[in-house]
Scaffold this active site. Structure first.
Site, mmCIF file in Angstrom:
data_model
loop_
_atom_site.group_PDB
_atom_site.id
_atom_site.type_symbol
_atom_site.label_atom_id
_atom_site.label_comp_id
_atom_site.label_asym_id
_atom_site.label_seq_id
_atom_site.Cartn_x
_atom_site.Cartn_y
_atom_site.Cartn_z
ATOM 1 N N ASP A 225 0.420 -3.145 12.338
ATOM 2 C CA ASP A 225 0.120 -2.597 11.240
ATOM 3 C C ASP A 225 0.493 -2.777 10.459
ATOM 4 O O ASP A 225 2.227 -3.236 10.767
ATOM 5 C CB ASP A 225 0.336 -0.948 11.333
ATOM 6 C CG ASP A 225 0.110 -0.319 10.314
ATOM 7 O OD1 ASP A 225 0.436 -0.403 9.607
ATOM 8 O OD2 ASP A 225 -1.364 -0.085 10.346
ATOM 9 N N ASN A 233 -1.547 -1.576 -2.164
ATOM 10 C CA ASN A 233 -2.709 -0.613 -2.974
ATOM 11 C C ASN A 233 -2.595 -0.111 -4.344
ATOM 12 O O ASN A 233 -3.621 -0.692 -5.410
ATOM 13 C CB ASN A 233 -3.703 -0.978 -1.858
ATOM 14 C CG ASN A 233 -4.466 -1.809 -0.992
ATOM 15 O OD1 ASN A 233 -4.342 -2.785 -1.395
ATOM 16 N ND2 ASN A 233 -4.403 -0.325 -0.072
ATOM 17 N N HIS A 238 -5.976 -3.354 -5.227
ATOM 18 C CA HIS A 238 -7.169 -3.736 -3.805
ATOM 19 C C HIS A 238 -6.851 -5.316 -3.320
ATOM 20 O O HIS A 238 -6.640 -5.757 -2.833
ATOM 21 C CB HIS A 238 -8.070 -2.797 -3.264
ATOM 22 C CG HIS A 238 -7.931 -1.553 -3.348
ATOM 23 N ND1 HIS A 238 -7.840 -0.765 -2.594
ATOM 24 C CD2 HIS A 238 -8.237 -0.579 -4.517
ATOM 25 C CE1 HIS A 238 -7.910 0.346 -2.517
ATOM 26 N NE2 HIS A 238 -8.148 0.808 -3.986
ATOM 27 N N ASP A 242 -5.963 -6.988 -0.055
ATOM 28 C CA ASP A 242 -7.135 -8.040 0.523
ATOM 29 C C ASP A 242 -6.999 -9.772 0.660
ATOM 30 O O ASP A 242 -6.320 -9.886 1.842
ATOM 31 C CB ASP A 242 -8.304 -8.467 -0.462
ATOM 32 C CG ASP A 242 -9.063 -7.275 -0.573
ATOM 33 O OD1 ASP A 242 -8.867 -5.734 0.330
ATOM 34 O OD2 ASP A 242 -10.668 -6.829 -1.246
ATOM 35 N N GLU A 268 -5.756 -1.704 7.615
ATOM 36 C CA GLU A 268 -4.475 -2.821 7.870
ATOM 37 C C GLU A 268 -4.290 -3.552 9.247
ATOM 38 O O GLU A 268 -3.385 -3.495 9.544
ATOM 39 C CB GLU A 268 -3.149 -2.058 6.669
ATOM 40 C CG GLU A 268 -2.636 -1.195 7.297
ATOM 41 C CD GLU A 268 -3.542 0.267 7.051
ATOM 42 O OE1 GLU A 268 -2.494 1.446 6.850
ATOM 43 O OE2 GLU A 268 -4.373 -0.042 6.836
#
Length: 362
Positions: A225, A233, A238, A242, A268
């Site tokens: 994770d 974010n 965002h 990404d 994630e």
């Protein structure tokens, strides 16, 4: 018929999903169903030929048709009994084409028209460009019969139309196969990162757990994770998040072997399935990935780290339990301060299958 032949031609599409387990029950059911319908399709050609030869007293082609009918019936019986037929569809096709030619030689010129559906069936049954290599010899065998039984003009028309039929059928099958490959990639891959998706992960995990239960073939599962991903974010947008996910998957794929697979489990969170790998070796890989991520400078604005949990199937009662154990190890790593890897101790002692170091097989 259309649906079944479509499955035979195009393989697994979006509606039916993609099975990662070779010869899975669903795959075997589809294959039996397709073979059953193909045999029925060829029986439609065989039945009138057998009846005509028998009624006219042409015993050689009649006997050949009856023998082939018996073979078809036996094959159908085996498939209906949920067994594999002893004849593959290409073999059935190769047995049918000589019978058609034999019928023409005995004066049944109209039998040549059965070559049209057979020319269509060649690429459809084989599902690959190999259909052309089988169809071409079939045409070469048919050519003498066509020119012997029909006048030159009609023979040329029939020959050209058969060639066109074979070419169009092959082109359609090729187009369908290409489209099927694109659909298959959409079904099993995550669109953003290129990693395999969660649905495919669940199938692969179940398969790996089954191998452990039946044959004691060990595998390791790593759950990982991205630490403080929500902050990435929130602070950077965002788009930056990404980019982190895509860079993370690229980094993992550069390090793992060709036999290993990385999956995007959700958000994630990612999973790595390592066949023939013990927990201790997987932990070495997990810490290497953690160090690489920390030093990779994925974002110039802040450091990115990951937490990981490692587990093997010996501690689990099911594939779902295996996943829960690995996930619990991941959250222990996060609770202990993040940027670390935690393992669930294995209940078995196995020889290390990978030697002193985890090789890169790519």
């Amino acid at each position: 018929m259309k649906r079944v032949l479509g499955e035979r031609i195009a393989g697994d599409l979006v509606a039916s999903g993609v099975s990662a387990v070779a010869s899975s029950p669903e795959e075997m059911r589809r294959d039996r169903r397709a073979n059953l319908h193909i045999l029925f399709l060829l029986a439609v050609i065989l039945a009138p030929l057998a009846y005509r030869h028998w009624s006219t007293g042409e015993w050689l082609p009649a006997a050949a048709a009856l023998v082939l009918s018996a073979v078809f019936v036996a094959n159908l019986w085996m498939i209906l009994r949920r067994r594999s037929g002893f004849l593959s569809p290409p073999t059935v096709l190769l047995l049918t084409i000589p019978l058609v030619i034999l019928s023409v030689m005995f004066g049944q010129e109209y039998s040549l028209f059965w070559m049209y559906p057979l020319m269509v069936a060649v690429p459809s049954i084989l599902r690959t460009g190999a259909g052309m290599w089988l169809g071409a010899p079939c045409l070469m065998v048919v050519i003498p019969a066509v020119f012997l039984e029909f006048e030159t003009g009609m023979a040329l028309i029939m020959l050209v139309s058969m060639i066109h039929t074979l070419l169009v059928s092959w082109w359609l099958m090729r187009a369908v196969n290409q489209q099927s490959s694109r659909y298959r990639n959409l079904v099993i891959h995550d669109a953003l990162t290129g990693a395999k998706n969660r649905r495919h992960f669940e199938e692969e995990l179940a398969s790996a757990f089954s191998l452990w239960q039946r044959h004691k073939r060990i595998s390791a599962l790593i759950m990982l994770d991205v630490d403080h991903f929500k902050a990435v974010n929130d602070e950077l947008g965002h788009a930056a998040g990404d980019e982190v996910l895509k860079a993370l998957v690229a980094l993992i794929q550069e390090r793992i072997r060709g036999a290993d697979t990385v999956f995007r489990y959700g958000g994630e969170e990612f999973a790595i399935l390592l066949p023939e790998t013990t927990v201790s070796r997987a932990l070495v890989l997990a810490n290497e990935l953690r160090d690489r991520v920390k030093t990779s400078h994925m974002l110039p604005e802040r450091r990115v780290t990951i937490s990981l949990g490692v587990c093997d199937p010996s501690v689990a009662e099911s594939a779902d339990d295996w996943l829960r154990q690995a996930d619990a190890a991941l959250y222990r790593a996060k609770a202990a301060g993040r940027d670390r890897a935690q393992q669930v101790a294995s209940l078995v002692q196995l020889p290390e299958p990978l030697g002193d170091a985890l090789p890169i097989w790519r």
